[in-house]
Scaffold this active site. Sequence first.
Site, short mmCIF file in Angstrom:
data_model
loop_
_atom_site.label_atom_id
_atom_site.label_comp_id
_atom_site.label_asym_id
_atom_site.label_seq_id
_atom_site.Cartn_x
_atom_site.Cartn_y
_atom_site.Cartn_z
N CYS A 230 0.85 -1.20 0.00
CA CYS A 230 0.00 0.00 0.00
C CYS A 230 0.88 1.25 0.00
O CYS A 230 0.58 2.25 -0.63
CB CYS A 230 -0.89 0.05 1.24
SG CYS A 230 -1.88 -1.42 1.52
N HIS B 6 0.89 5.09 -1.47
CA HIS B 6 0.24 5.95 -0.48
C HIS B 6 1.13 6.26 0.72
O HIS B 6 0.63 6.49 1.82
CB HIS B 6 -1.07 5.32 -0.01
CG HIS B 6 -2.11 5.23 -1.09
ND1 HIS B 6 -2.76 6.34 -1.58
CD2 HIS B 6 -2.59 4.17 -1.78
CE1 HIS B 6 -3.62 5.94 -2.53
NE2 HIS B 6 -3.53 4.65 -2.67
N ARG C 165 -13.28 -0.66 -2.59
CA ARG C 165 -12.10 0.18 -2.84
C ARG C 165 -10.82 -0.56 -2.50
O ARG C 165 -9.86 -0.56 -3.24
CB ARG C 165 -12.19 1.48 -2.03
CG ARG C 165 -11.06 2.46 -2.34
CD ARG C 165 -11.24 3.00 -3.74
NE ARG C 165 -10.01 3.51 -4.34
CZ ARG C 165 -9.14 2.78 -5.02
NH1 ARG C 165 -9.31 1.48 -5.17
NH2 ARG C 165 -8.08 3.33 -5.56
N CYS D 295 -7.57 -1.83 -4.79
CA CYS D 295 -6.18 -1.48 -4.47
C CYS D 295 -5.31 -2.73 -4.53
O CYS D 295 -4.21 -2.70 -5.10
CB CYS D 295 -6.08 -0.89 -3.06
SG CYS D 295 -6.24 0.90 -3.03
#
Lengths: 103, 267, 205
Positions: free
Chosen positions: B176, B180, B224, B228
């Site tokens: 992730c 991000h 969502r 991802c």
Amino acid sequence: MANPMRIRASAKDGVTEVRVLMSHVMETGQRKDASGALIPAHFITELTAKHNDKVVLSAQFGPSVSTNPYLAFKFKGGAKGDKVTVGWTDNKGESRADEVQIS
Amino acid sequence: MRNALKPIAIVAALVMSHGTAVAQSTADDIAKYREMIADGNPSELFEMEGEELWKTPRGPMKATLEKCDLGMGPGVVKGASARMPRFFKDTGRVQDLESRLLTCMQTLQGIDPKLVIDGKFNSGERKTMAALVAYVVTHSKGDKVRVDMTNPQMKELYALGERAFYYRTGPMDFSCATCHGEDGKRIRLQDLPNLTKHEGAAAGWGSWPAYRVSNSQFWTMQHRLNDCFRQQRTAEPIYASDVTIALSVYMAAKANGGEVMTPGLKR
Amino acid sequence: MNRILIAPLALAVAVLSIPAHATSPEELDIRARQMMKDSFKDHGIAKTYRMLQLDFQQACSQAKPPSADVMKQIEAEQMKTIKWPADGKYFGDWKEGEKIAISGRGLTWTDKAGAENGGGCYNCHQLSHHEISYGTIGPSLLEYGKVRGNSDEIVKYTWGKLWNAKAYNACSNMPRNGDAGILTEDQIRHLMAYLFDPASPVNKR
């Protein structure tokens, strides 16, 4: 049957603002699905808005309008508690009409 | 697809004439476009459907969800999702909105959670779930994210979520954090919130679930997160599995105090 | 002497005993790894074995990178994976390279097995003068060849970086295109041309 619209209508200083959110796929007829087959056209062709029984807006829609169309317009007149009705018809002959009271 | 085409075409035209000051003006234009259509956020259509479903007797037990306890007492929807994920005594675990709704659907209506867990997005009971989520999250709009990080189970899930966030794996070595973990980054023209900091987490966590203009779908947080991981090239996260709850706790804790802007409106 | 030692020890015991059943970081590490296996399922070409980490992936899975020594060790190991072009031919067709740089497709559970993958370069890098839709996770590579020239050294470095970026920076965000089988040797040749060819829009305005 088609899903309901969300309609809001509010009167202020002798003008009524109407905001309409319609639930419709609005397929252009030019898109293809995962297997490459053309997705048939399916879109709203006509729309009519009435204040009580008087037509205040009539519109022709086409395939270039987005999915779940949003429409906002104003008309002169209208008072709290009056009826506003919005109705549409699509190219498959399906239709939907919803009604609200002006707030 | 086609809904997004128009604003992008405008952006492209601007770019031709202005050269380098492009990135900022692009972001501004997208923001302006969002503002323009925010008034008619089609997530309202899903919200209406969800409200109807909430009050409709369904499942083998032919019951409504009006007694569903989302943590604020039976039937209380207002402000509920702003305080989730949270620990629930009756199930003995931390649940996000969707896993909690699964509990309600099972206990009140007798609906098998597998119908959602093994289902497909935008169809069947998962579609029902999305509408219910749209209904619930709309009633936290304008609230603040308020998750209880004094709870020991929440703390533990935060620690697990943080580890999941930095977990690099798969053929592309992504985690992730690859996308991000830093401020001011983009994928293509898409701005990426830095979810390791309050500001970014508040922007990201605070604006999902959301209506996606590019595909006319309403996406829940489970949806969502699922996408991802798809783009990370991992295997598929199981719906409402521990990793999805842990990451939700991690993001919500970072976002704590931020504004709830759900349902959001996205590309 | 003894008294001096006892005091800090007692303090440490007191601090540790406050959260009575708190889980230790090591225990959490183990549980997190278990969670990353249990929470996922096979979908299409994306199988659960993808959740198992390679050693270097695990070393690079914290907010902070590992120590300089560990980084060096990883880089040395990764360097060995680089396959240099057997025929000494480093360059293909920049036009093909551009297509590969633009495409971000491949290896997700919605992709088919055996389909040709994209390089996804534009997701993270600026490359050419005319493609404005570029990401910023990686550095700008605009005028890559024009700025750096085409010495043997830079050509070799670029090939190596494209094949396995971890050989040069252990925890690089960039995928191991060659080593992980994301791109073929021919595709990497095309990308090399895209970066170095004076006629490529990366270098030519």
